[in-house]
Motif scaffolding. Structure first.
Motif, PDB file in Angstrom:
ATOM      1  N   THR A 180       0.829  -1.210   0.000  1.00  0.00           N
ATOM      2  CA  THR A 180       0.000   0.000   0.000  1.00  0.00           C
ATOM      3  C   THR A 180       0.859   1.254   0.000  1.00  0.00           C
ATOM      4  O   THR A 180       0.469   2.274  -0.584  1.00  0.00           O
ATOM      5  CB  THR A 180      -0.938  -0.007   1.223  1.00  0.00           C
ATOM      6  OG1 THR A 180      -0.167  -0.211   2.410  1.00  0.00           O
ATOM      7  CG2 THR A 180      -1.969  -1.111   1.101  1.00  0.00           C
ATOM      8  N   ALA A 188       0.663   4.093  -2.823  1.00  0.00           N
ATOM      9  CA  ALA A 188       0.402   5.484  -2.443  1.00  0.00           C
ATOM     10  C   ALA A 188       1.482   6.441  -2.904  1.00  0.00           C
ATOM     11  O   ALA A 188       1.291   7.652  -2.834  1.00  0.00           O
ATOM     12  CB  ALA A 188       0.253   5.580  -0.925  1.00  0.00           C
ATOM     13  N   ILE A 195       1.294   9.801  -7.859  1.00  0.00           N
ATOM     14  CA  ILE A 195       0.241  10.809  -8.000  1.00  0.00           C
ATOM     15  C   ILE A 195      -0.354  10.771  -9.401  1.00  0.00           C
ATOM     16  O   ILE A 195      -1.357  11.430  -9.660  1.00  0.00           O
ATOM     17  CB  ILE A 195       0.793  12.217  -7.709  1.00  0.00           C
ATOM     18  CG1 ILE A 195       1.928  12.551  -8.666  1.00  0.00           C
ATOM     19  CG2 ILE A 195       1.243  12.326  -6.264  1.00  0.00           C
ATOM     20  CD1 ILE A 195       2.438  13.975  -8.520  1.00  0.00           C
ATOM     21  N   ILE A 209       0.203   4.726 -10.213  1.00  0.00           N
ATOM     22  CA  ILE A 209      -0.546   3.969  -9.217  1.00  0.00           C
ATOM     23  C   ILE A 209      -0.836   2.562  -9.719  1.00  0.00           C
ATOM     24  O   ILE A 209      -0.656   1.577  -8.994  1.00  0.00           O
ATOM     25  CB  ILE A 209      -1.840   4.711  -8.865  1.00  0.00           C
ATOM     26  CG1 ILE A 209      -1.501   6.040  -8.188  1.00  0.00           C
ATOM     27  CG2 ILE A 209      -2.735   3.867  -7.975  1.00  0.00           C
ATOM     28  CD1 ILE A 209      -2.701   6.922  -7.943  1.00  0.00           C
ATOM     29  N   HIS A 221      -6.907   0.519  -1.611  1.00  0.00           N
ATOM     30  CA  HIS A 221      -5.891   1.556  -1.711  1.00  0.00           C
ATOM     31  C   HIS A 221      -5.660   1.974  -3.158  1.00  0.00           C
ATOM     32  O   HIS A 221      -5.428   3.155  -3.446  1.00  0.00           O
ATOM     33  CB  HIS A 221      -4.583   1.066  -1.094  1.00  0.00           C
ATOM     34  CG  HIS A 221      -4.585   1.096   0.404  1.00  0.00           C
ATOM     35  ND1 HIS A 221      -4.167   2.175   1.129  1.00  0.00           N
ATOM     36  CD2 HIS A 221      -4.989   0.172   1.317  1.00  0.00           C
ATOM     37  CE1 HIS A 221      -4.286   1.926   2.425  1.00  0.00           C
ATOM     38  NE2 HIS A 221      -4.789   0.723   2.569  1.00  0.00           N
ATOM     39  N   THR A 222      -5.728   1.029  -4.080  1.00  0.00           N
ATOM     40  CA  THR A 222      -5.550   1.374  -5.491  1.00  0.00           C
ATOM     41  C   THR A 222      -6.688   2.253  -5.988  1.00  0.00           C
ATOM     42  O   THR A 222      -6.459   3.257  -6.677  1.00  0.00           O
ATOM     43  CB  THR A 222      -5.460   0.105  -6.334  1.00  0.00           C
ATOM     44  OG1 THR A 222      -4.366  -0.697  -5.885  1.00  0.00           O
ATOM     45  CG2 THR A 222      -5.260   0.441  -7.797  1.00  0.00           C
ATOM     46  N   GLY A 226      -6.363   5.695  -4.554  1.00  0.00           N
ATOM     47  CA  GLY A 226      -5.269   6.394  -5.235  1.00  0.00           C
ATOM     48  C   GLY A 226      -5.651   6.852  -6.627  1.00  0.00           C
ATOM     49  O   GLY A 226      -5.280   7.950  -7.060  1.00  0.00           O
ATOM     50  N   LYS A 251      -7.763   9.920  -6.355  1.00  0.00           N
ATOM     51  CA  LYS A 251      -6.946  11.111  -6.120  1.00  0.00           C
ATOM     52  C   LYS A 251      -6.201  11.524  -7.374  1.00  0.00           C
ATOM     53  O   LYS A 251      -6.063  12.717  -7.650  1.00  0.00           O
ATOM     54  CB  LYS A 251      -5.968  10.843  -4.982  1.00  0.00           C
ATOM     55  CG  LYS A 251      -6.621  10.690  -3.618  1.00  0.00           C
ATOM     56  CD  LYS A 251      -5.590  10.600  -2.521  1.00  0.00           C
ATOM     57  CE  LYS A 251      -4.751   9.348  -2.652  1.00  0.00           C
ATOM     58  NZ  LYS A 251      -3.794   9.198  -1.530  1.00  0.00           N
TER      59      LYS A 251
END
Length: 770
Positions: free
Chosen positions: A191, A195, A198, A203, A384-385, A388, A391
């Protein structure tokens, strides 16, 4: 749970022929006994270096294969006996950054957390106390027992076995605890790697590299096309597009097959499936970002279908479950072979508001199947993927908005005023920070003049760009009033103070007159311009520096200088001449020398091309010279010859229109433009008649012959004429209607002393002479 830094461990022995390819996959096995290193007591923080530098040790796939040794890829069963314990210890378990690792340093190898845990005090934390005689040297039995002998990677269980050199077996319950610790360490490191990015591709790449080969032998990542942003609602059918695939490349089998010529570049991938229908990864070529597994490129989700139900459920499911058996063929295609048993996991990728894709984890038949706890690992990775990716999409949208804001604040194209040629460049400080406060502008003024502006607002943010836009708009408005340059800067200073107490900027405002061949410059704390003469001499113009805009209570001074024909004026911001490696005046001197050298190369009898000159100026920037935005405006002074200008004063009398017609007729005869006589006399008569009606002082009439015939009529009345449609019974009101229909262009500009009405007529058979 303690994790040890890997960026400072000793040299990593590599077998001859070892290395990594571009995708980060290993090319040759590394002995497992050499891959497990002991963190001996007393070793300094900086003891040892990694051969080949930090980049050579950054491959996750190589770390797992290195532990496999001659037994094949990581995650596959190892042979019992010597080296079996060390194989699991060198698994691809990412480690946290060490205390002494700076942000700018290379990241440690994610797969070496277990090796570092093998040091004194670190092994017992995950595996409990180990009893038995210790061997001598770096390859002591603790190296192999740090993660647990007899345990495959990430909980792929094997029966307990003895390790050579050990005198006692593990206590009961030690192996499950170690396996759960391995899972936790893997999830934490994976993770963290996800993370890091960006960018969307970073990612997805982090997910693939963190899971292959540590968690699975292959992965396929599907994302919605297009990806929704924020609260956007999908319009039309929802489709998933294959974004990236990655898989483990077995070293021994594929290398031998490649050497024997049994696997060619054009092999039939679909034929890699065995007779039982299971997918045999050892016979597949390497999968890159585009993928060569026989999977569907685009999948349209059918409402109410099996795939839609699995994605709606959010939780990962085994490929052997009833829901996944119907969903996977819909996602991957009916021709995609799937492994039997629990060797496939379908994990939906759910962002903050909706499902944005799916990830498929696959294991080969030679590797133990997924366990129930592996679904929790897949859920963590997917969560988490997806967050990400959310984001990254939002960041991309914000970057797009900022870039569009910056572009709209700058002119789309430069005007083409008479007697001067223009070229410009703008470079942001960095690709990740495209918003800045630098700007440039060229504003046509009455009398064929042009205002040249360049400025720099303090800071690099959306606020700086917004302030820059307000100052640029203010400068354009003040320029249209035909105020002197010093007055323009004075009003800009007042405007900056109204915007806020900390709104500061530098600005240089210049007005060029092509008829008089003069330029008037006022400066507000900006770097001085550089003038390149036709003979190749470059000089830094001496202009009063002034105070920055926003200081308040400061008078600005203007100077008037010669602007000879063929000379080039260069206006720029401090980002071009100032950086961490040089001060402003050193950079200005380098710029002056650069312009002079460029002029010498193109010859002394003609100036260098403007566009090429701008590119050549930017080439002077070195790798470390992009600390600030750069705005560049170059103006080539062509001027207007005195023989192409005719100028008269007319008293505001009833006879003024007739005199204006006679003057215009004589000028056309002198220039050989008798074909325009009728049109020019009619339009001049109408415009002069309107000027005489409201003027109290003499009216000015000026004709200029350039690429067009331009007529300018000025008077002391500030009221601008407006075109209107006259009624049939009206005796007047048709003058501007005739000007609008017959002239190429026309306009009216208010001055501080009145106004100027102008129009242009195209020359017969003329081309652009500039």
């Amino acid at each position: 749970m303690t994790e040890y830094p890997t960026s400072q461990e000793g040299p990593q022995p590599v077998a001859s022929g070892g290395g990594t390819d571009e995708a980060g996959h290993g090319k040759a096995p590394i002995a497992a006994a050499e891959a497990v290193r002991t963190h001996a007591p007393g070793t300094g923080a900086g003891s040892g270096t990694v051969p080949g530098g930090p980049d050579a040790a950054a491959s996750d796939a190589r770390a797992a294969r290195s532990a496999a040794g001659a037994g094949g890829a990581a995650g596959l069963p190892r042979p019992r006996g010597e080296g079996g314990a060390a194989a699991a210890a060198s698994a691809d378990l990412p480690a946290a950054a060490g205390p002494g690792e700076g942000r700018g340093s290379a990241r440690p190898r994610d797969g070496e957390a277990a090796r570092n845990a093998a040091g004194p005090g670190g092994a017992q934390e995950a595996a409990g106390p180990v009893r038995g005689p210790r061997g001598a040297g770096a390859g002591s039995p603790l190296d192999g027992e740090a993660v647990g002998a007899g345990m495959d990677l990430i909980g792929a269980a094997r029966g307990p076995q003895d390790v050579p050199g050990q005198g006692a077996a593990h206590p009961a319950g030690g192996e499950p605890a170690r396996r759960e610790g391995d899972r936790l360490r893997f999830v934490g490191a994976a993770t963290r790697r996800i993370a890091r990015g960006i960018d969307l591709d970073e990612i997805v790449l982090g997910l693939c590299r963190a899971t292959v080969p540590t968690f699975s032998d292959a992965i396929l990542v599907y994302l919605r096309d297009p990806l929704p942003v924020g609260d956007e609602r999908p319009v039309g059918p929802v489709a998933l597009r294959l974004r990236r695939t990655d898989r483990l490349r077995p070293i021994d089998d594929l290398t031998d097959a490649a050497l024997n010529g049994t696997i060619g570049a054009g092999m039939d991938v679909a034929g890699a499936a065995g007779a039982t229908g299971e997918l045999d990864f050892s016979q597949l070529p390497l999968v890159g970002p585009q993928g060569d597994l026989p999977a569907a490129e685009v999948c349209e989700i059918r409402p109410g279908g099996a795939l839609a139900e699995v994605l709606r459920g959010v939780r990962p499911v085994f490929g052997s479950s009833a829901a996944a058996k119907a969903a996977l063929p819909e996602l991957l295609g009916v021709d995609h072979p799937l492994p039997r048993g629990n060797r496939a996991v379908l994990a939906p990728l759910r962002g903050r508001r909706r499902v944005i894709g799916a990830a498929v984890f696959l294991r080969s038949p030679e590797r133990p199947a997924f366990e129930q706890n592996d679904l929790l690992v897949a859920a963590q990775l997917a969560t988490h993927t997806a967050l990400g990716i959310d984001k990254a999409v939002l960041y991309g949208r914000e970057a797009y908005i900022a870039d569009e804001l910056q572009r709209t604040m700058l002119p789309d194209s430069l005007p083409q005023p008479t007697g001067v040629r223009l070229a410009s460049r703008y470079l942001p400080a960095a690709e990740t920070a495209r918003v800045g406060g630098d700007w440039y502008d060229a504003i046509p003024l009455p009398g064929s003049r042009v205002a040249l502006v360049v400025g720099d607002v303090m800071g690099h943010s959306m606020t700086s760009a917004a302030i820059m836009g307000q100052l640029r708009t203010t400068a354009q408005t003040l320029a249209q009033l035909d105020l002197p340059p010093a007055e323009v800067l004075h009003h800009l200073d007042e405007q900056a103070q109204r915007l806020g107490s900390d709104r500061m900027a530098t600005c240089l405002y210049a007005v060029y007159d092509p008829v008089a061949h003069r330029i008037t410059i006022a400066n507000a704390g900006h770097p001085p311009p550089v003038l390149l003469h036709l003979g190749g001499r470059a000089e830094v113009l001496r202009v009063p520096p002034g105070a920055p805009i926003g200081v308040g209570g400061v008078d600005f001074e203007a100077v008037e200088l010669d602007a000879p024909a063929g000379a080039t004026l260069l206006l720029y911001t401090d980002g071009l001449v100032e950086s961490r490696l040089r001060d402003v005046w050193t950079g200005i001197e380098q710029l002056r020398e650069r312009l002079a050298n460029t002029a010498q190369l193109t010859g002394l009898d003609h100036p260098p091309p403007l566009e090429a000159l701008c590119d050549d100026v930017l080439d002077m920037l070195g790798p470390g010279d992009r600390d600030d935005d750069i705005a560049l405006l170059a103006a080539r002074f062509d001027g207007i010859a005195p023989s192409d200008v005719a100028y008269w004063f007319l008293d505001p009398e009833e006879t003024a229109p007739g005199r204006a017609r006679r003057f215009a007729r004589r000028a056309l005869t002198r220039w050989g433009l008798e074909e325009l006589q009728d049109s020019l006399e009619l339009l001049v008569s109408e415009v002069v008649t309107n000027a005489v009606r409201y003027a109290e002082r003499p009216v000015t009439l000026r004709l200029l012959r350039t690429d067009v015939l331009r007529c300018e009529v000025g008077d002391d009345s500030p009221q601008l004429p407006r075109q209107r449609r006259a009624r049939d019974t009206d005796e007047g009101g048709r003058g501007l209607f005739l000007v609008n229909r017959m002239a190429r262009r026309w306009g009216a500009t208010r001055l501080s002393s009145g106004k100027v009405v102008w129009f242009e007529l195209a020359l017969p058979g003329a081309h652009d002479r500039r």
